[in-house]
Enzyme design. Structure first.
Site, short mmCIF file in Angstrom:
data_model
loop_
_atom_site.label_atom_id
_atom_site.label_comp_id
_atom_site.label_asym_id
_atom_site.label_seq_id
_atom_site.Cartn_x
_atom_site.Cartn_y
_atom_site.Cartn_z
N ASN A 37 27.68 -10.29 92.29
CA ASN A 37 27.03 -9.89 91.04
C ASN A 37 26.57 -8.43 91.06
OD1 ASN A 37 26.15 -10.38 88.47
ND2 ASN A 37 24.45 -11.74 89.05
N ARG A 147 14.05 -27.12 89.27
CA ARG A 147 13.41 -25.86 89.69
C ARG A 147 12.65 -25.33 88.49
NH1 ARG A 147 16.20 -20.02 90.78
NH2 ARG A 147 15.67 -19.79 88.60
N TYR A 159 11.59 -13.00 86.79
CA TYR A 159 12.87 -13.57 87.21
C TYR A 159 13.00 -15.01 86.69
CZ TYR A 159 15.97 -16.41 89.87
OH TYR A 159 16.93 -17.33 90.18
N ASP A 210 11.42 -20.84 93.02
CA ASP A 210 12.05 -19.69 93.68
C ASP A 210 11.12 -18.47 93.60
OD1 ASP A 210 13.72 -17.74 94.65
OD2 ASP A 210 15.40 -18.19 93.31
N HIS A 212 11.86 -15.68 94.93
CA HIS A 212 12.83 -14.57 94.80
C HIS A 212 12.43 -13.38 95.67
CE1 HIS A 212 16.15 -12.69 92.34
NE2 HIS A 212 16.56 -13.93 92.49
N GLU A 236 11.44 -21.51 97.62
CA GLU A 236 12.64 -20.75 97.98
C GLU A 236 12.35 -19.26 98.16
OE1 GLU A 236 15.81 -21.42 95.20
OE2 GLU A 236 16.69 -19.46 95.60
N GLU A 262 20.32 -17.29 100.12
CA GLU A 262 21.37 -17.00 99.14
C GLU A 262 21.93 -15.59 99.30
OE1 GLU A 262 19.09 -17.78 95.58
OE2 GLU A 262 19.02 -15.65 95.12
N ARG A 283 20.51 -21.83 102.41
CA ARG A 283 21.13 -21.67 101.08
C ARG A 283 22.37 -20.77 101.06
NH1 ARG A 283 19.62 -22.62 96.54
NH2 ARG A 283 19.59 -20.53 95.64
N ASP A 316 26.59 -16.75 88.65
CA ASP A 316 27.41 -15.64 89.13
C ASP A 316 28.32 -16.09 90.28
OD1 ASP A 316 24.45 -15.46 89.91
OD2 ASP A 316 25.37 -14.40 91.57
N GLU A 339 22.37 -26.49 94.18
CA GLU A 339 21.89 -25.86 92.94
C GLU A 339 22.95 -26.00 91.85
OE1 GLU A 339 21.14 -21.68 93.34
OE2 GLU A 339 20.00 -21.60 91.48
N TRP A 402 13.31 -7.26 93.40
CA TRP A 402 13.46 -8.01 92.17
C TRP A 402 13.65 -9.48 92.51
CZ3 TRP A 402 18.07 -10.64 90.75
CH2 TRP A 402 17.94 -11.36 89.53
O1 KDG Z 1 22.92 -12.67 91.27
C1 KDG Z 1 21.63 -13.05 91.62
C2 KDG Z 1 21.43 -14.53 91.36
O2 KDG Z 1 22.45 -15.27 91.97
C3 KDG Z 1 20.09 -15.01 91.87
O3 KDG Z 1 19.07 -14.28 91.26
C4 KDG Z 1 19.94 -16.48 91.56
O4 KDG Z 1 18.00 -16.64 92.91
C5 KDG Z 1 18.92 -17.18 92.34
C6 KDG Z 1 19.05 -18.63 92.44
O5 KDG Z 1 18.28 -19.21 93.19
O6 KDG Z 1 19.91 -19.19 91.78
MG MG Z 2 17.21 -17.96 94.46
#
Ligand code: KDG
Ligand code: MG
Length: 402
Positions: A37, A147, A159, A210, A212, A236, A262, A283, A316, A339, A402
């Site tokens: 992405n 979630r 986010y 999440d 993030h 997460e 991730e 993940r 993505d 997910e 972010w």
């Molecule tokens: O491209 C970034 C996303 O895949 C991400 O922000 C998604 O954190 C994410 C999630 O848990 O799905």
């Molecule tokens: Mg995530």
């Protein structure tokens, strides 16, 4: 059997997706996802300029040797661009192998360990009430694991929050969107949100959240401890995980289960996390983790440490990655959850697939190979459009995560 050609497609049927198709002299083709992405074209160049020329003429059944050739053989290892490109080839070869043997892919990965794959969805809202209502809507659709993300009082964007009644998609066209983040506001608000969701919907639903990557270890420890009465399925990405040792501090203070990975692309990103049992769910998934070959090894490595899988499944990641993940999820013993962020209808049309959703679970299907096709003609009507993920700053302007 020999590989005769490979083609890379970049299309934007509602969002950018990079797809690899590998051709053989036996007429069997395989598909791989190479989407990263916001950095799509870097993977395209890596594939076209550096990997595909070495792929032609190879035996598609040699998944292990080909993976090692591209991983070790590059000298320069790891990184999301490299690993997404290697993943696309690896998945396409597994697809070819399973099709040639006339078997659904999971049969080559260990066979069936379960009939269905538990998934979690994304509920969100601009404020607490909206988020709580959205959880209800998802439960009505059959989800048993949800979630929850919400707008944060005093912050303009957060986010995971959809706007104007549209589905949430973080990447936007133009230059990266700038957002403002406040740890203080987030930490004050989040326990209220999750406590409320638990109060309204009771104990039967699995709840996830999440972070993030936006807290420090001690902040994450505080949050994990405050959320303990909510009995989360997982918290997460509590921190940026480059410093794996940082999780020792979180673990010392809370029994809230932790999920991470991730953005990982190598087993070395999580070796300490797994072998010291600092996390509960890993993940890292097929596309960004280098393909089915290394993800299977990762899952097997995690099993004796009681770490289960919870593969990334945002929009993505194309339906090819979703199918590949579902085959792995079906075959391994230490599957945790998957997910599920449904793709736009147009993406599902471009990638007709066998897997399906019913009552909170995904079903992989029995078609040989991955069970996913690619409609090149339809995809070609939606050309690539440059898009970026947002960036975040603290209220005083300092760059942040972010
Ligand atoms: O491209 C970034 C996303 O895949 C991400 O922000 C998604 O954190 C994410 C999630 O848990 O799905
Ligand atoms: Mg995530």
């Amino acid at each position: 059997m020999k590989i005769t050609d490979a083609k890379v497609f970049v299309a934007s049927p509602s969002r950018n997706l990079v797809t690899l198709k590998v051709f053989t002299d036996a007429g069997v083709n395989g598909l791989g996802d190479a989407t990263l992405n916001g950095r799509e074209q870097a993977v395209v160049a890596y594939l076209q300029e550096h990997l595909i020329p070495c792929l032609i003429g190879r035996d598609p059944f040699q998944t292990e040797d080909t993976w090692q050739y591209f991983y070790r053989g590059a000298y320069w290892r790891r990184g999301p661009v490299t690993m997404a490109a290697i993943a696309a080839i690896d998945v396409a070869l597994w697809d070819i192998k399973a099709k040639a043997l006339d078997l659904p892919l999971y049969q080559l990965l260990g066979g069936k360990s379960r009939d269905r794959v538990l998934v979690y969805c994304h509920a969100n809202g601009t404020d607490l009430e909206e988020a709580v209502d959205d959880v209800g809507r998802h439960i009505e659709q059959g989800y048993r694991a949800v979630r929850v993300q919400s707008g944060i009082p005093g912050l303009e964007a957060a986010y995971g929050i959809a706007k104007d009644g549209r589905k949430y998609e973080p990447a936007t066209e133009g230059l990266p969107q700038e957002t403002v983040w406040s740890t203080e506001k987030y930490l004050r608000y989040l326990p209220k949100l999750l406590t409320r969701v638990r109060d309204v919907y009771g104990d039967a639903i699995a709840l996830l959240h999440d972070v993030h990557h936006r807290l420090t270890p001690i902040e994450a420890a505080r949050l994990g401890r405050e959320l303990e009465p909510c009995h989360l399925f997982w918290l997460e990405d509590p921190v940026t995980a480059e410093l794996q040792e940082g999780f020792r501090l979180i673990r010392k203070h809370t029994v809230t289960p932790l999920a991470v990975g991730e953005v990982f692309n190598s087993v070395y990103d999580c070796l300490t996390l797994i072998t010291e049992q600092l996390i509960d769910y890993i993940r890292m998934t097929v596309v960004h983790g280098g393909g089915i070959t290394p993800i299977l090894k990762l899952a097997h490595l995690a099993e004796p440490y009681h770490v289960r899988t919870g593969f990334h499944g945002a929009t993505d990641l194309s339906p090819i990655t979703m199918a590949a993940a579902l085959h792995v999820n079906t075959a391994i013993n230490n599957f945790g959850i998957q997910e599920h962020m449904p793709h736009a209808a147009l993406v599902d049309e471009v990638f007709p697939h066998e897997y399906s959703f019913r009552a909170g679970d995904m079903y992989i299907g029995e078609k040989p190979g991955l069970g996913v096709d690619y409609n090149e003609e339809l995809a070609s009507r939606y050309p690539y459009r440059r898009a970026y993920l947002p960036v975040a700053r603290k209220p005083d302007g300092t760059m942040f995560d972010w």
